[in-house]
Design a protein around this motif. Structure first.
Motif, PDB file in Angstrom:
ATOM      1  N   GLY A  63       0.810  -1.212   0.000  1.00 28.80           N
ATOM      2  CA  GLY A  63       0.000   0.000   0.000  1.00 28.80           C
ATOM      3  C   GLY A  63       0.842   1.260   0.000  1.00 28.80           C
ATOM      4  O   GLY A  63       0.548   2.209  -0.736  1.00 28.80           O
ATOM      5  N   GLY A  66       2.442   1.834  -3.228  1.00 29.81           N
ATOM      6  CA  GLY A  66       1.381   2.299  -4.124  1.00 29.81           C
ATOM      7  C   GLY A  66       1.100   3.784  -3.934  1.00 29.81           C
ATOM      8  O   GLY A  66       0.960   4.532  -4.905  1.00 29.81           O
ATOM      9  N   VAL A  67       1.031   4.223  -2.689  1.00 28.22           N
ATOM     10  CA  VAL A  67       0.820   5.647  -2.409  1.00 28.22           C
ATOM     11  C   VAL A  67       1.979   6.466  -2.984  1.00 28.22           C
ATOM     12  O   VAL A  67       1.773   7.514  -3.606  1.00 28.22           O
ATOM     13  CB  VAL A  67       0.657   5.886  -0.893  1.00 28.22           C
ATOM     14  CG1 VAL A  67       0.739   7.367  -0.557  1.00 28.22           C
ATOM     15  CG2 VAL A  67      -0.689   5.321  -0.405  1.00 28.22           C
ATOM     16  N   GLY A  70       1.484   6.829  -6.597  1.00 25.17           N
ATOM     17  CA  GLY A  70       0.453   7.822  -6.886  1.00 25.17           C
ATOM     18  C   GLY A  70       0.983   9.239  -6.737  1.00 25.17           C
ATOM     19  O   GLY A  70       0.689  10.114  -7.567  1.00 25.17           O
ATOM     20  N   ASP A  93       4.701  -6.253  -6.498  1.00 24.08           N
ATOM     21  CA  ASP A  93       3.765  -5.870  -7.569  1.00 24.08           C
ATOM     22  C   ASP A  93       3.830  -4.369  -7.848  1.00 24.08           C
ATOM     23  O   ASP A  93       3.902  -3.955  -9.001  1.00 24.08           O
ATOM     24  CB  ASP A  93       2.338  -6.274  -7.182  1.00 24.08           C
ATOM     25  CG  ASP A  93       1.327  -5.816  -8.215  1.00 24.08           C
ATOM     26  OD1 ASP A  93       1.448  -6.235  -9.373  1.00 24.08           O
ATOM     27  OD2 ASP A  93       0.435  -5.024  -7.869  1.00 24.08           O
ATOM     28  N   GLN A  94       3.786  -3.561  -6.799  1.00 21.67           N
ATOM     29  CA  GLN A  94       3.805  -2.110  -6.998  1.00 21.67           C
ATOM     30  C   GLN A  94       5.123  -1.650  -7.625  1.00 21.67           C
ATOM     31  O   GLN A  94       5.141  -0.705  -8.409  1.00 21.67           O
ATOM     32  CB  GLN A  94       3.585  -1.378  -5.655  1.00 21.67           C
ATOM     33  CG  GLN A  94       2.141  -1.402  -5.178  1.00 21.67           C
ATOM     34  CD  GLN A  94       1.201  -0.569  -6.039  1.00 21.67           C
ATOM     35  OE1 GLN A  94       1.625   0.275  -6.814  1.00 21.67           O
ATOM     36  NE2 GLN A  94      -0.085  -0.820  -5.921  1.00 21.67           N
ATOM     37  N   MET A 105       5.284   1.828 -20.419  1.00 19.95           N
ATOM     38  CA  MET A 105       4.220   1.032 -21.049  1.00 19.95           C
ATOM     39  C   MET A 105       3.062   1.860 -21.593  1.00 19.95           C
ATOM     40  O   MET A 105       2.144   1.314 -22.191  1.00 19.95           O
ATOM     41  CB  MET A 105       3.704  -0.055 -20.109  1.00 19.95           C
ATOM     42  CG  MET A 105       2.720   0.372 -19.060  1.00 19.95           C
ATOM     43  SD  MET A 105       2.017  -1.125 -18.274  1.00 19.95           S
ATOM     44  CE  MET A 105       1.060  -0.390 -16.970  1.00 19.95           C
ATOM     45  N   TYR A 106       3.098   3.160 -21.359  1.00 19.64           N
ATOM     46  CA  TYR A 106       2.026   3.986 -21.908  1.00 19.64           C
ATOM     47  C   TYR A 106       2.439   4.666 -23.214  1.00 19.64           C
ATOM     48  O   TYR A 106       1.813   5.615 -23.660  1.00 19.64           O
ATOM     49  CB  TYR A 106       1.563   4.994 -20.864  1.00 19.64           C
ATOM     50  CG  TYR A 106       0.941   4.293 -19.657  1.00 19.64           C
ATOM     51  CD1 TYR A 106      -0.268   3.614 -19.784  1.00 19.64           C
ATOM     52  CD2 TYR A 106       1.581   4.275 -18.428  1.00 19.64           C
ATOM     53  CE1 TYR A 106      -0.832   2.943 -18.715  1.00 19.64           C
ATOM     54  CE2 TYR A 106       1.021   3.604 -17.342  1.00 19.64           C
ATOM     55  CZ  TYR A 106      -0.186   2.948 -17.496  1.00 19.64           C
ATOM     56  OH  TYR A 106      -0.740   2.277 -16.433  1.00 19.64           O
TER      57      TYR A 106
ATOM     58  N   THR B 104      -4.587   0.116 -15.688  1.00 16.89           N
ATOM     59  CA  THR B 104      -3.566  -0.919 -15.655  1.00 16.89           C
ATOM     60  C   THR B 104      -4.226  -2.259 -15.378  1.00 16.89           C
ATOM     61  O   THR B 104      -5.387  -2.312 -14.965  1.00 16.89           O
ATOM     62  CB  THR B 104      -2.445  -0.586 -14.661  1.00 16.89           C
ATOM     63  OG1 THR B 104      -1.417  -1.568 -14.782  1.00 16.89           O
ATOM     64  CG2 THR B 104      -2.940  -0.548 -13.232  1.00 16.89           C
ATOM     65  N   VAL B 106      -3.548  -5.090 -13.425  1.00 17.97           N
ATOM     66  CA  VAL B 106      -3.447  -5.972 -12.256  1.00 17.97           C
ATOM     67  C   VAL B 106      -4.523  -5.582 -11.251  1.00 17.97           C
ATOM     68  O   VAL B 106      -4.624  -4.417 -10.857  1.00 17.97           O
ATOM     69  CB  VAL B 106      -2.044  -5.884 -11.618  1.00 17.97           C
ATOM     70  CG1 VAL B 106      -1.964  -6.791 -10.389  1.00 17.97           C
ATOM     71  CG2 VAL B 106      -0.968  -6.275 -12.618  1.00 17.97           C
ATOM     72  N   GLU B 109      -4.299  -3.221  -7.844  1.00 19.50           N
ATOM     73  CA  GLU B 109      -3.042  -2.468  -7.835  1.00 19.50           C
ATOM     74  C   GLU B 109      -3.259  -0.962  -7.842  1.00 19.50           C
ATOM     75  O   GLU B 109      -2.491  -0.203  -7.241  1.00 19.50           O
ATOM     76  CB  GLU B 109      -2.245  -2.884  -9.069  1.00 19.50           C
ATOM     77  CG  GLU B 109      -0.860  -2.324  -9.180  1.00 19.50           C
ATOM     78  CD  GLU B 109      -0.251  -2.732 -10.517  1.00 19.50           C
ATOM     79  OE1 GLU B 109      -0.696  -2.219 -11.562  1.00 19.50           O
ATOM     80  OE2 GLU B 109       0.648  -3.590 -10.512  1.00 19.50           O
ATOM     81  N   SER B 110      -4.300  -0.508  -8.533  1.00 12.77           N
ATOM     82  CA  SER B 110      -4.452   0.940  -8.708  1.00 12.77           C
ATOM     83  C   SER B 110      -5.075   1.616  -7.489  1.00 12.77           C
ATOM     84  O   SER B 110      -5.043   2.838  -7.389  1.00 12.77           O
ATOM     85  CB  SER B 110      -5.286   1.238  -9.957  1.00 12.77           C
ATOM     86  OG  SER B 110      -6.552   0.644  -9.834  1.00 12.77           O
ATOM     87  N   PRO B 112      -4.169   1.665  -4.092  1.00  9.01           N
ATOM     88  CA  PRO B 112      -3.188   2.454  -3.331  1.00  9.01           C
ATOM     89  C   PRO B 112      -2.580   3.577  -4.162  1.00  9.01           C
ATOM     90  O   PRO B 112      -2.254   4.637  -3.609  1.00  9.01           O
ATOM     91  CB  PRO B 112      -2.119   1.440  -2.918  1.00  9.01           C
ATOM     92  CG  PRO B 112      -2.569   0.111  -3.347  1.00  9.01           C
ATOM     93  CD  PRO B 112      -3.813   0.231  -4.152  1.00  9.01           C
ATOM     94  N   VAL B 113      -2.428   3.358  -5.464  1.00  5.65           N
ATOM     95  CA  VAL B 113      -1.887   4.420  -6.322  1.00  5.65           C
ATOM     96  C   VAL B 113      -2.863   5.599  -6.351  1.00  5.65           C
ATOM     97  O   VAL B 113      -2.467   6.763  -6.220  1.00  5.65           O
ATOM     98  CB  VAL B 113      -1.620   3.890  -7.745  1.00  5.65           C
ATOM     99  CG1 VAL B 113      -1.084   5.002  -8.637  1.00  5.65           C
ATOM    100  CG2 VAL B 113      -0.650   2.717  -7.714  1.00  5.65           C
TER     101      VAL B 113
END
Lengths: 331, 293
Positions: A63, A66-67, A70, A93-94, A105-106, B104, B106, B109-110, B112-113
């Motif tokens: 998490g 992930g933050v 972001g 994973d993150q 990848m974009y 995305t 997975v 996954e998004s 927490p992002v």
């Protein structure tokens, strides 16, 4: 840098410097707030000085990375502290599927200024789940850089490099470094070629008996080995410590490797698709056909890291392991 | 139901139908996940979201993209790897990024992002939010709970749009989700709203005030949209019986509006079908996208 006695103090000061100079920088991690200041005290004082930027988090490794991802997407930068490097598996994973892949990848470059700091390694008696050096699991991931802290590299310059590259990175930090002195041994002279540190005795003494290539966490053990090799065996060589483990800049290593026939690549992780294996392969390939002998590997044993001190010592690379590896290369 | 909303619903419907046709003809490679039946979710949210809000989409995201950008050609070119591809053909159907829109592939996954972008918004752009689309199946992922915990703890402007279509790939919700989504949101002290995804005007009425509360610093909101997945998970992989799918189709907005809106529906339906047909002709005639550096 020289004002700080220990690597941990220098790292703490470096984080403070970076947070002060860039209000867009965040520092996230478990138990990093004052008065605790992180499990190893590396963030002590920072949440008091930078309350908005320094955020102590729940126990959520995936998490919080992930933050951080972001924040990076929104134009900020983030440094995440893993309490122990073993736990970075929870954020795989993150790091691998999101941060690293997002850079390309974009179809257009997406900057992902995220640094995940990982306290690695043993010799502290913390046992199998708190002592690992998991660098190899992150080697060769497109879009991901892998660095290692050393007592020879200025942490301010290093962290600026990591945050400025636009690519996510891991910074592995051997825990024994935190209390280690910034200059491990006055017997040796340290120079820098880019982000590769060179350690050897003074220029007027030849240093061609061997070359040790090691990540930063092994600097102390490698220099103890070098001292022993010089004083007990009259062997004088060099140690090269690249700050960036991957992608690796081979040129400075190759330059030093061509002047000796005994190259030993050292790492504190187990054998098998490891960083050292990759370095040895690349060096060997480049040296093929020259007079340089086989590139040797010196790695930790193929097993979990035991808790009991005497058992742990047998698994991990020690100074005498490196001495033995260099002597074997001389047979 | 105004004409613009109906147009957008139909645009998404015909886009997804065209994709399945292209697959059937062997003109698409790889995979895709259509949102057939779920179109009202992005259409209802469209005027409620601001261009500066972040939107995180998922594998079933074509409707989210089309509602935000109205760009079927860029999306189809991306899916087909043709010139004009919005992400250079690298991302494909489920890895899109355009400004503050990102998808995305997975699960979980998004979240927490999205919480991270919401943290940025809370500090620097108060009044903006991050919207993250997930499914009922996504609640199997631990990342969802880590993110909800932090979002609630830090009162982040996060909208979790749960498109509950009753099936996670091939697994019915009853076989993969214990308890309820409402109770899970409640456990974190997050606001929760149940919204039947049938009529976009009714949906907006339900969403309006709770979304304002998110923007005003009230913390995260979990919206459970009750919706239907008419198509397969990806291309031809639907284990449900035809009876079951027929029941879903009978309740679908397209069937209902065709029966109740008369010529207004027929005209707009033909208009959007033609629009997509023209986009398909245009994009299939384009050259393969060249690598961008």
């Amino acid at each position: 840098m020289t004002a700080h006695r220990r690597v941990g103090d220098a790292l703490n000061a470096a984080l403070g410097t970076l947070l002060a100079e860039d209000p867009a920088l965040y520092l996230l991690g478990e138990d990093i707030a004052d008065p605790y200041g992180g499990a190893f005290g590396i963030t002590r004082g920072l949440s008091t000085r930078f309350p908005r930027q320094v955020i102590t988090t729940p126990i959520s490794e995936a998490g919080i990375v992930g933050v951080a991802n972001g924040l990076a997407l929104a134009g900020d930068k983030a440094i995440v502290e893993m309490m122990f490097a073993d736990f970075v598996a929870l954020a795989f994973d993150q790091i691998v599927n999101f941060a690293a892949k997002s850079t390309t990848m974009y179809g257009h470059p997406v900057p992902m200024p995220v640094v995940v700091r990982c306290p690695t390694g043993g010799n502290r008696g913390y046992g199998p789940t708190h002592s690992q050096s998991p660098q190899k699991h992150f080697i060769g991931v497109p879009g991901l850089d892998v660095y290692e802290l050393s007592p020879l590299h200025d942490p301010v310059a290093l962290l600026r490099e990591l945050l400025g590259s636009g690519r996510p990175s891991l910074l592995f930090e051997d825990k024994t470094l935190y209390a280690a002195p910034l200059r491990p041994d006055d017997l040796f002279r340290v120079t820098h070629h880019g982000f590769t540190a060179h350690v050897r005795v003074d220029d007027d003494i030849p240093a061609d008996d061997y070359l040790i290539v090691a990540p930063g966490g092994l600097t102390g053990r490698a220099t103890v080995a070098m001292r022993s090799l010089l004083l007990r065996y009259e062997l004088s060589g060099r140690l090269l410590v690249p700050a960036r483990l991957h992608p690796l800049d081979l040129d400075p290593l190759l330059e030093a490797a061509t002047s000796t026939s005994r190259v030993v690549v050292v790492e504190d992780g187990p054998p098998g698709a490891a960083w050292g294996t990759e370095v040895a392969y690349r060096l060997q390939r480049a040296l093929w056909g020259t007079s340089s002998g086989p590139v040797r590997l010196c790695q930790a044993a193929d097993g979990v890291i035991p808790t009991a001190a005497h058992l742990e010592r047998e698994v991990l690379v020690q100074a005498e392991t490196i001495v033995r590896a260099v002597l074997e290369a001389h047979r | 139901m105004n004409d613009d909303d109906l147009r957008l619903l139909l645009l998404i419907r015909h886009f997804e139908t065209a994709l399945l046709d292209l697959f059937a003809q062997g003109l698409l490679s790889g995979t895709t996940h259509t949102c057939l039946g779920q179109e009202p979710v992005p259409v209802a949210l469209r005027p409620l979201l601001h261009p500066d809000d972040f939107v995180f989409s998922n594998h079933r995201g074509h409707g989210h993209y089309l509602a935000r950008f109205g760009d079927p050609a860029g999306l189809l070119a991306e899916i087909m790897g043709r010139e004009g591809a919005v992400c250079g053909g690298v991302g494909g159907s489920q890895h899109l990024k355009r400004g503050r829109y990102l998808s995305t592939g997975v699960q979980g996954e998004s979240l927490p992002v999205a919480a991270g972008t919401a943290l940025h918004l809370a500090h620097h752009e108060p009044g903006r939010l991050a919207c993250v689309h997930i499914g009922d199946g996504t609640w199997g992922e631990g990342a969802v709970y880590e993110a909800l915990n932090m979002a609630a703890l830090w009162r982040l402007p996060l909208l979790v749009a749960v498109e509950h279509n009753g099936i996670a790939q091939s697994t019915p919700t009853a076989a993969q989700l214990a308890g309820t989504i409402a109770a899970r949101a409640d456990a974190f002290g997050a606001a929760y709203l149940y919204v039947p995804a049938d009529d976009v005007t009714d949906m907006r009425d339900l969403l309006d005030k709770p979304l304002t509360r998110v923007r005003d610093g009230g913390g995260p909101l979990v919206v459970e949209f009750a919706t239907r997945r008419l198509g397969p998970h990806s291309k031809g992989d639907d284990p449900r019986s035809t009876v079951e799918v027929d029941q879903l189709r009978a309740a679908d907005w397209h069937t209902r509006y065709a029966a109740t809106l008369g010529p207004r529906f027929t005209d707009l339906d033909a208009e959007q079908r033609d629009r997509i047909a023209a986009v398909v002709r245009d994009v299939t005639g384009r050259a393969p996208v060249r690598e961008r550096r």
